[in-house]
Design an enzyme around this catalytic site. Sequence first.
Site, PDB file in Angstrom:
ATOM      1  N   THR A  43      -6.358  -4.960  -3.092  1.00 49.32           N
ATOM      2  CA  THR A  43      -6.741  -3.638  -3.566  1.00 49.32           C
ATOM      3  C   THR A  43      -7.647  -3.687  -4.790  1.00 49.32           C
ATOM      4  O   THR A  43      -8.140  -2.662  -5.244  1.00 49.32           O
ATOM      5  CB  THR A  43      -5.488  -2.810  -3.904  1.00 49.32           C
ATOM      6  OG1 THR A  43      -4.632  -3.590  -4.756  1.00 49.32           O
ATOM      7  CG2 THR A  43      -4.728  -2.455  -2.639  1.00 49.32           C
ATOM      8  N   HIS A  48      -3.511  -9.361 -10.954  1.00 45.55           N
ATOM      9  CA  HIS A  48      -3.001  -9.040 -12.282  1.00 45.55           C
ATOM     10  C   HIS A  48      -1.676  -9.766 -12.465  1.00 45.55           C
ATOM     11  O   HIS A  48      -1.191 -10.446 -11.549  1.00 45.55           O
ATOM     12  CB  HIS A  48      -2.865  -7.531 -12.488  1.00 45.55           C
ATOM     13  CG  HIS A  48      -2.053  -6.827 -11.448  1.00 45.55           C
ATOM     14  ND1 HIS A  48      -0.682  -6.976 -11.330  1.00 45.55           N
ATOM     15  CD2 HIS A  48      -2.412  -5.967 -10.463  1.00 45.55           C
ATOM     16  CE1 HIS A  48      -0.228  -6.241 -10.336  1.00 45.55           C
ATOM     17  NE2 HIS A  48      -1.250  -5.620  -9.784  1.00 45.55           N
ATOM     18  N   HIS A  51       1.115  -9.958  -9.953  1.00 39.20           N
ATOM     19  CA  HIS A  51       1.007 -10.868  -8.803  1.00 39.20           C
ATOM     20  C   HIS A  51       1.477 -12.279  -9.138  1.00 39.20           C
ATOM     21  O   HIS A  51       1.681 -13.102  -8.241  1.00 39.20           O
ATOM     22  CB  HIS A  51      -0.460 -10.984  -8.332  1.00 39.20           C
ATOM     23  CG  HIS A  51      -1.021  -9.741  -7.734  1.00 39.20           C
ATOM     24  ND1 HIS A  51      -2.035  -9.022  -8.336  1.00 39.20           N
ATOM     25  CD2 HIS A  51      -0.729  -9.088  -6.591  1.00 39.20           C
ATOM     26  CE1 HIS A  51      -2.350  -7.989  -7.578  1.00 39.20           C
ATOM     27  NE2 HIS A  51      -1.568  -7.992  -6.526  1.00 39.20           N
ATOM     28  N   LYS A  85       6.531   3.593  -2.137  1.00 38.05           N
ATOM     29  CA  LYS A  85       5.470   4.340  -2.796  1.00 38.05           C
ATOM     30  C   LYS A  85       5.617   5.815  -2.416  1.00 38.05           C
ATOM     31  O   LYS A  85       6.022   6.146  -1.311  1.00 38.05           O
ATOM     32  CB  LYS A  85       4.093   3.806  -2.391  1.00 38.05           C
ATOM     33  CG  LYS A  85       3.862   2.360  -2.853  1.00 38.05           C
ATOM     34  CD  LYS A  85       2.496   1.858  -2.415  1.00 38.05           C
ATOM     35  CE  LYS A  85       2.237   0.453  -2.954  1.00 38.05           C
ATOM     36  NZ  LYS A  85       3.133  -0.547  -2.401  1.00 38.05           N
ATOM     37  N   ARG A  89      -1.870   5.426   0.012  1.00 35.51           N
ATOM     38  CA  ARG A  89      -2.949   4.956  -0.842  1.00 35.51           C
ATOM     39  C   ARG A  89      -4.307   5.180  -0.196  1.00 35.51           C
ATOM     40  O   ARG A  89      -4.408   5.378   1.014  1.00 35.51           O
ATOM     41  CB  ARG A  89      -2.774   3.460  -1.128  1.00 35.51           C
ATOM     42  CG  ARG A  89      -3.033   2.577   0.071  1.00 35.51           C
ATOM     43  CD  ARG A  89      -3.067   1.119  -0.298  1.00 35.51           C
ATOM     44  NE  ARG A  89      -1.911   0.757  -1.090  1.00 35.51           N
ATOM     45  CZ  ARG A  89      -1.447  -0.483  -1.195  1.00 35.51           C
ATOM     46  NH1 ARG A  89      -2.042  -1.458  -0.551  1.00 35.51           N
ATOM     47  NH2 ARG A  89      -0.397  -0.752  -1.928  1.00 35.51           N
ATOM     48  N   GLN A 178       2.511  -6.519   9.463  1.00 36.61           N
ATOM     49  CA  GLN A 178       2.963  -7.646   8.647  1.00 36.61           C
ATOM     50  C   GLN A 178       3.842  -8.578   9.469  1.00 36.61           C
ATOM     51  O   GLN A 178       3.794  -9.794   9.316  1.00 36.61           O
ATOM     52  CB  GLN A 178       3.711  -7.151   7.413  1.00 36.61           C
ATOM     53  CG  GLN A 178       4.064  -8.281   6.444  1.00 36.61           C
ATOM     54  CD  GLN A 178       4.574  -7.774   5.110  1.00 36.61           C
ATOM     55  OE1 GLN A 178       4.150  -6.731   4.630  1.00 36.61           O
ATOM     56  NE2 GLN A 178       5.487  -8.511   4.490  1.00 36.61           N
ATOM     57  N   ASP A 199      10.894  -5.641  -2.779  1.00 38.71           N
ATOM     58  CA  ASP A 199      10.555  -4.428  -2.029  1.00 38.71           C
ATOM     59  C   ASP A 199       9.948  -4.744  -0.668  1.00 38.71           C
ATOM     60  O   ASP A 199       9.720  -3.850   0.140  1.00 38.71           O
ATOM     61  CB  ASP A 199       9.587  -3.548  -2.843  1.00 38.71           C
ATOM     62  CG  ASP A 199       8.289  -4.250  -3.173  1.00 38.71           C
ATOM     63  OD1 ASP A 199       8.249  -5.505  -3.151  1.00 38.71           O
ATOM     64  OD2 ASP A 199       7.296  -3.557  -3.468  1.00 38.71           O
ATOM     65  N   LYS A 234       7.931  -0.670 -16.462  1.00 36.07           N
ATOM     66  CA  LYS A 234       7.146  -1.531 -15.581  1.00 36.07           C
ATOM     67  C   LYS A 234       6.516  -2.694 -16.335  1.00 36.07           C
ATOM     68  O   LYS A 234       5.957  -2.520 -17.409  1.00 36.07           O
ATOM     69  CB  LYS A 234       6.060  -0.705 -14.888  1.00 36.07           C
ATOM     70  CG  LYS A 234       5.398  -1.435 -13.729  1.00 36.07           C
ATOM     71  CD  LYS A 234       4.564  -0.495 -12.885  1.00 36.07           C
ATOM     72  CE  LYS A 234       4.000  -1.189 -11.658  1.00 36.07           C
ATOM     73  NZ  LYS A 234       3.226  -0.277 -10.804  1.00 36.07           N
ATOM     74  N   LYS A 237       1.964  -3.708 -17.728  1.00 34.38           N
ATOM     75  CA  LYS A 237       1.121  -2.566 -18.084  1.00 34.38           C
ATOM     76  C   LYS A 237       1.029  -2.450 -19.601  1.00 34.38           C
ATOM     77  O   LYS A 237       2.002  -2.661 -20.313  1.00 34.38           O
ATOM     78  CB  LYS A 237       1.699  -1.267 -17.517  1.00 34.38           C
ATOM     79  CG  LYS A 237       1.656  -1.174 -16.003  1.00 34.38           C
ATOM     80  CD  LYS A 237       0.263  -0.818 -15.516  1.00 34.38           C
ATOM     81  CE  LYS A 237       0.274  -0.546 -14.016  1.00 34.38           C
ATOM     82  NZ  LYS A 237      -1.051  -0.163 -13.514  1.00 34.38           N
ATOM     83  N   THR A 238      -0.164  -2.118 -20.092  1.00 30.29           N
ATOM     84  CA  THR A 238      -0.364  -1.817 -21.500  1.00 30.29           C
ATOM     85  C   THR A 238      -0.945  -0.419 -21.601  1.00 30.29           C
ATOM     86  O   THR A 238      -1.186   0.239 -20.581  1.00 30.29           O
ATOM     87  CB  THR A 238      -1.332  -2.816 -22.156  1.00 30.29           C
ATOM     88  OG1 THR A 238      -2.639  -2.651 -21.582  1.00 30.29           O
ATOM     89  CG2 THR A 238      -0.875  -4.260 -21.921  1.00 30.29           C
TER      90      THR A 238
END
Length: 433
Positions: A43, A48, A51, A85, A89, A178, A199, A234, A237-238
């Site tokens: 995506t 990041h 992963h 989710k 998306r 999948q 998940d 989470k 994340k910043t």
Amino acid sequence: MADIKTNLIEELQWRGMLHDIMPGTEDQLNKEMTTAYVGFDPTADSLHIGHMVSVMLLRHLQKAGHRPLAIVGGATGMIGDPSFKEAERQLLDDEAIQKNIAGMKGQLEKFLDFDCGENSAEILNNYDWFQDFSFIDFAREAGKHLTVNYMMGKESVKKRLASGTGISFTEFTYQLLQGWDFYHLYKTKNCRLQFGGSDQWGNIVTGTELIRRKAQGTAFAATCPLITKADGTKFGKTESGAVWLDPEKTSPYEFYQFWLNVGDTDAERYIKIFTFLDKEVIDQLITEHAEAPHVRLLQKRLAEEVTRAVHGQEELDIAIAASNILFGKNVTDQLKTLNERTLLQVFDGVMQSEITKADLEGMAEIADLLSTGTQNQLFASKGEAKRMIKGGGISINKAKLQGSELPKDIELLQGKYILAQKGKKNYCLIKVV
């Protein structure tokens, strides 16, 4: 046959990297070299740090003597995984996906060995086996082996339906796609195991079930926990967004700072998950950290190990130098080595001023520099500046001033900046335009 070097499951357990495991998985891994895969959703054109757990799983797998496959979802990325989710998306086109795959591949190659013989890693794109697979073929070959009741029973599907937003047919079929990946890899690569985040359990076991029903084969599944911070928020994340492995998206300095600033509880967990340090070393670090938490020994070692693995030693050295500049002594030479982007990041939020080259050339005293500018200055008046200079409380580019005259050959950082400092904590970054 490659030798099995360590018990992979035991390694993952002490590191806190194991959540669910299908019975028989550990026996399979201890019996023989096993091919296993992890899927990556393309995506973005970079991985990041969210992963990185999957990347570390593949690396541990290979270190233990097994064969890792990284499957980039060029086909499934066009569909979108509904797992836990709230909404569907945005779908990506082929051009965007190919760009993203290229970026991710370069990052995976830093962690996995693609030329080590029998258990060499391999990166595959599932679009390669889906592109010529017609809908009729898919319905016949995959769809008839799993009932709708079975697919509806997945937690990710039930949660979406319960939310009231519903689920499209496109996303409903994702688990079959999948599952077909796993079946295809089982048939073509003798892949017997799939890893993923917790998940993904429902999607993974769909694959093992398809292999059982369609190929009368046995395959295995294991998942790792989803990483969160100690407060339950989470991970990764910043305020400015995700922490990327791409240095153009998140600079090595910002990357290093992220790990350096995690809390003590998180540092103790993360150093097990995101580094390859062995248990004895980590246990010793935890003990030493507990004796002097203010030194932040765990955070420093964590930041060093992860930044070196992702960006290399040279970028790590720059990040450490940049981190030392604000509060370090004798760092003038280190300051001069920073590139402009890192310099601005280090001094983000400090007072800034701007002067022209003509103004600078016309100044005779340091006090003129410190009380002139189009924005904020360190001193309200030239007289105040003179008094502080006389008292020895001013540095220019991290060097203590000797005298009150402005040197004619004052060095500009990156050819355009002067860093003025008053006392220990007050800075002004002066830009010469």
